[in-house]
Scaffold this motif. Structure first.
Motif, PDB file in Angstrom:
ATOM      1  N   TRP A 203      -7.661  -3.752  -4.143  1.00  0.00           N
ATOM      2  CA  TRP A 203      -6.407  -3.928  -4.873  1.00  0.00           C
ATOM      3  C   TRP A 203      -6.474  -3.365  -6.289  1.00  0.00           C
ATOM      4  O   TRP A 203      -5.567  -3.547  -7.079  1.00  0.00           O
ATOM      5  CB  TRP A 203      -6.012  -5.403  -4.876  1.00  0.00           C
ATOM      6  CG  TRP A 203      -5.837  -5.875  -3.472  1.00  0.00           C
ATOM      7  CD1 TRP A 203      -4.680  -5.847  -2.727  1.00  0.00           C
ATOM      8  CD2 TRP A 203      -6.856  -6.365  -2.610  1.00  0.00           C
ATOM      9  NE1 TRP A 203      -4.939  -6.283  -1.454  1.00  0.00           N
ATOM     10  CE2 TRP A 203      -6.270  -6.620  -1.351  1.00  0.00           C
ATOM     11  CE3 TRP A 203      -8.220  -6.612  -2.758  1.00  0.00           C
ATOM     12  CZ2 TRP A 203      -6.981  -7.109  -0.261  1.00  0.00           C
ATOM     13  CZ3 TRP A 203      -8.935  -7.100  -1.679  1.00  0.00           C
ATOM     14  CH2 TRP A 203      -8.313  -7.346  -0.443  1.00  0.00           C
ATOM     15  N   GLY A 204      -7.569  -2.695  -6.620  1.00  0.00           N
ATOM     16  CA  GLY A 204      -7.701  -2.045  -7.918  1.00  0.00           C
ATOM     17  C   GLY A 204      -8.296  -2.899  -9.014  1.00  0.00           C
ATOM     18  O   GLY A 204      -8.383  -2.460 -10.161  1.00  0.00           O
TER      19      GLY A 204
ATOM     20  N   ASN B 100       4.478  -7.509  -6.752  1.00  0.00           N
ATOM     21  CA  ASN B 100       4.738  -6.094  -7.019  1.00  0.00           C
ATOM     22  C   ASN B 100       3.502  -5.461  -7.618  1.00  0.00           C
ATOM     23  O   ASN B 100       3.352  -5.384  -8.831  1.00  0.00           O
ATOM     24  CB  ASN B 100       5.937  -5.936  -7.966  1.00  0.00           C
ATOM     25  CG  ASN B 100       7.189  -6.541  -7.388  1.00  0.00           C
ATOM     26  OD1 ASN B 100       7.506  -6.332  -6.228  1.00  0.00           O
ATOM     27  ND2 ASN B 100       7.905  -7.317  -8.193  1.00  0.00           N
ATOM     28  N   GLN B 101       2.613  -5.001  -6.742  1.00  0.00           N
ATOM     29  CA  GLN B 101       1.359  -4.437  -7.216  1.00  0.00           C
ATOM     30  C   GLN B 101       1.588  -3.119  -7.940  1.00  0.00           C
ATOM     31  O   GLN B 101       2.241  -2.230  -7.408  1.00  0.00           O
ATOM     32  CB  GLN B 101       0.421  -4.194  -6.032  1.00  0.00           C
ATOM     33  CG  GLN B 101      -0.771  -5.103  -6.046  1.00  0.00           C
ATOM     34  CD  GLN B 101      -1.800  -4.639  -5.043  1.00  0.00           C
ATOM     35  OE1 GLN B 101      -1.532  -4.566  -3.864  1.00  0.00           O
ATOM     36  NE2 GLN B 101      -2.962  -4.342  -5.542  1.00  0.00           N
ATOM     37  N   PRO B 102       1.048  -2.973  -9.148  1.00  0.00           N
ATOM     38  CA  PRO B 102       1.167  -1.699  -9.857  1.00  0.00           C
ATOM     39  C   PRO B 102       0.279  -0.639  -9.198  1.00  0.00           C
ATOM     40  O   PRO B 102      -0.665  -0.978  -8.492  1.00  0.00           O
ATOM     41  CB  PRO B 102       0.672  -2.032 -11.266  1.00  0.00           C
ATOM     42  CG  PRO B 102      -0.233  -3.199 -11.075  1.00  0.00           C
ATOM     43  CD  PRO B 102       0.320  -3.973  -9.909  1.00  0.00           C
ATOM     44  N   ASN B 103       0.583   0.629  -9.442  1.00  0.00           N
ATOM     45  CA  ASN B 103      -0.244   1.705  -8.891  1.00  0.00           C
ATOM     46  C   ASN B 103      -1.651   1.679  -9.477  1.00  0.00           C
ATOM     47  O   ASN B 103      -2.614   1.965  -8.797  1.00  0.00           O
ATOM     48  CB  ASN B 103       0.400   3.067  -9.158  1.00  0.00           C
ATOM     49  CG  ASN B 103       1.641   3.259  -8.333  1.00  0.00           C
ATOM     50  OD1 ASN B 103       1.809   2.647  -7.281  1.00  0.00           O
ATOM     51  ND2 ASN B 103       2.532   4.107  -8.806  1.00  0.00           N
ATOM     52  N   GLU B 104      -1.742   1.337 -10.754  1.00  0.00           N
ATOM     53  CA  GLU B 104      -3.039   1.260 -11.406  1.00  0.00           C
ATOM     54  C   GLU B 104      -3.051   0.061 -12.346  1.00  0.00           C
ATOM     55  O   GLU B 104      -2.090  -0.192 -13.053  1.00  0.00           O
ATOM     56  CB  GLU B 104      -3.314   2.542 -12.189  1.00  0.00           C
ATOM     57  CG  GLU B 104      -4.767   2.682 -12.576  1.00  0.00           C
ATOM     58  CD  GLU B 104      -5.083   4.091 -13.029  1.00  0.00           C
ATOM     59  OE1 GLU B 104      -5.735   4.210 -14.092  1.00  0.00           O
ATOM     60  OE2 GLU B 104      -4.675   5.038 -12.353  1.00  0.00           O
ATOM     61  N   LYS B 105      -4.156  -0.671 -12.344  1.00  0.00           N
ATOM     62  CA  LYS B 105      -4.266  -1.855 -13.187  1.00  0.00           C
ATOM     63  C   LYS B 105      -4.945  -1.505 -14.509  1.00  0.00           C
ATOM     64  O   LYS B 105      -5.847  -0.678 -14.549  1.00  0.00           O
ATOM     65  CB  LYS B 105      -5.042  -2.949 -12.461  1.00  0.00           C
ATOM     66  CG  LYS B 105      -4.296  -3.446 -11.236  1.00  0.00           C
ATOM     67  CD  LYS B 105      -4.914  -4.682 -10.662  1.00  0.00           C
ATOM     68  CE  LYS B 105      -4.071  -5.153  -9.496  1.00  0.00           C
ATOM     69  NZ  LYS B 105      -4.550  -6.379  -8.936  1.00  0.00           N
TER      70      LYS B 105
ATOM     71  N   GLY C  80      -2.685  -8.026  -3.659  1.00  0.00           N
ATOM     72  CA  GLY C  80      -1.426  -7.801  -2.963  1.00  0.00           C
ATOM     73  C   GLY C  80      -1.247  -8.650  -1.716  1.00  0.00           C
ATOM     74  O   GLY C  80      -0.172  -9.151  -1.460  1.00  0.00           O
TER      75      GLY C  80
END
Length: 126
Positions: free
Chosen positions: A110-111, A58-63, A17
């Motif tokens: 960042w997951g 646009n970072q997703p909540n979970e990768k 992100g």
């Protein structure tokens, strides 16, 4: 003798992100300074292989967990703990997967899943 068309792994890229913050985190976690720094990409040379950082708007909540890259280590417990001390999140503790092989995984801030592997059996082709 015919040359192989597939030469092997060259680059693993992680989407992050905040690329400037990620650059600092990865520098600390991998104990290596980047060799290439631009707003669109940061590249590290990790044991002759490229670790790249790509900005993710646009970072997703979970990768998704579709592909894992395992970075070779000599002491999996030590490196695993170093990553946790650097701010990684515990994901899969070091454990045996048969014979002397051991794997572990952590998540970066960042997951992204970062795999670690101790594999004294595997040797690079020359």
């Amino acid at each position: 003798m015919e040359k192989q068309n597939i030469l092997g792994l060259r680059t693993t890229a992680y989407k992050v992100g905040a690329i400037d913050i990620a650059k600092k985190w990865y520098t600390k976690a991998f104990e290596t300074e980047p060799y290439f720094v631009e707003p669109f990409y940061v590249g590290f040379n990790i044991g002759g292989y490229e670790l790249g950082l790509l900005p993710e708007e646009n970072q997703p909540n979970e990768k998704p967990e579709s592909v894992l890259t395992y970075w070779g280590v000599n002491d999996i417990e030590k490196v695993y703990n170093h990553f946790l001390e650097s701010g990684a999140i515990e994901y899969e503790k070091p454990h045996s997967v048969g014979g002397p092989l051991m794997i572990a995984t952590v998540k970066d801030p960042w997951g992204n899943i970062i795999g670690l592997i101790y594999n004294p059996i595997f040797k690079l082709k020359e």
